[in-house]
Write a protein that holds these residues in place. Structure first.
Motif: not given
Length: 236
Positions: A172-173, A178-184, A197-201, A223-235
């Motif tokens: 992965g690195v 070949n692939y990444d794991i990310e946080l959006w 916000l983040w990836d494994e690098s 203060g944000e009222k409509d927040v979602k987080l997402a973990w993404r596997y891409v590659g």
């Protein structure tokens, strides 16, 4: 075959994770902050885990310390407290019931089964976790696992997300990226995802198939009222 998976186990406690364990937690007394605060990323290996029965199969690195996709470590599980005194938990998830869990959502771009799924192999704790398999046919993957809607209004700057993840550095690195794991993060209920916000690098060099804990400061989003987080596997 699960050999190429990225396992992300989330334990979310807003102060507050794919194996994925996510916790989002926050301190109780609100203070005023500006939106210009940059996310502060802290990454530490979990001291309660030990490497056990180290095995190597089909070593692609000719006797060096890297492992192929079948290389695994047996883990010795120790106590792992999640709750923090004086903190308010906004969201916590250990994926023991389903993937995606109730209230969560997923975007599966792969046409087969190579997306986020409910897995019992090598969990961080408990019996199950969220896992993403790799496709041996090398069909491109872009797989998203998304939290329920969260309201960060009224919390303080002591706001963060913590999670544990598990993947292959070799595939992965480096030497194969070949692939990444990310946080959006999204602040419009998932309509758009403008900020990674983040990836494994961020870890630099790390060990294959070892759980690591990641903590991301979310104070900029108080203060944000409509927040979602997402973990993404891409590659591929």
């Amino acid at each position: 075959m699960t050999s190429g998976r990225m396992s992300l186990k989330l334990i979310l406690a807003l102060v507050a994770v794919l194996g994925l364990c996510v916790t989002v937690t926050a301190a109780e007394k609100p203070v005023v902050i500006t939106k210009s605060v940059s996310p502060n990323v802290q990454v530490t290996p979990d001291p309660n885990w030990e490497l056990k029965d180290q095995m190597q199969f089909g070593d692609p690195n000719h006797g060096q310390t890297e492992f192929d996709e079948n290389g695994k470590f047996g883990m010795v599980r120790g106590p792992r407290p999640i709750a923090q005194p004086g903190k308010s938990t906004i969201l916590a998830e250990d994926f023991e019931v389903s993937v995606p869990p109730a209230g969560w959502s997923a975007i599966a771009t792969h046409t087969d089964t190579m997306t986020w799924y409910y897995c019992s192999q090598d969990p961080y704790s408990g019996t199950y976790h969220a896992d993403c398999k790799w496709d041996e046919a090398l069909v491109p993957q872009d797989e998203w696992l998304i939290t329920p809607l969260m309201d960060f209004d009224g919390y303080t700057t002591d706001l963060k997300v913590e999670f544990y993840f598990f993947m292959s550095y070799y595939w992965g690195v480096s030497p194969y990226d070949n692939y990444d794991i990310e946080l959006w993060i999204s602040t419009d209920a998932g309509a758009t995802w403008p900020t990674k916000l983040w990836d494994e690098s961020a870890l630099g060099v790390f060990s294959n198939w070892t759980y690591y804990k990641v903590a991301i400061d979310l104070s900029a989003y108080v203060g944000e009222k409509d927040v979602k987080l997402a973990w993404r596997y891409v590659g591929v």
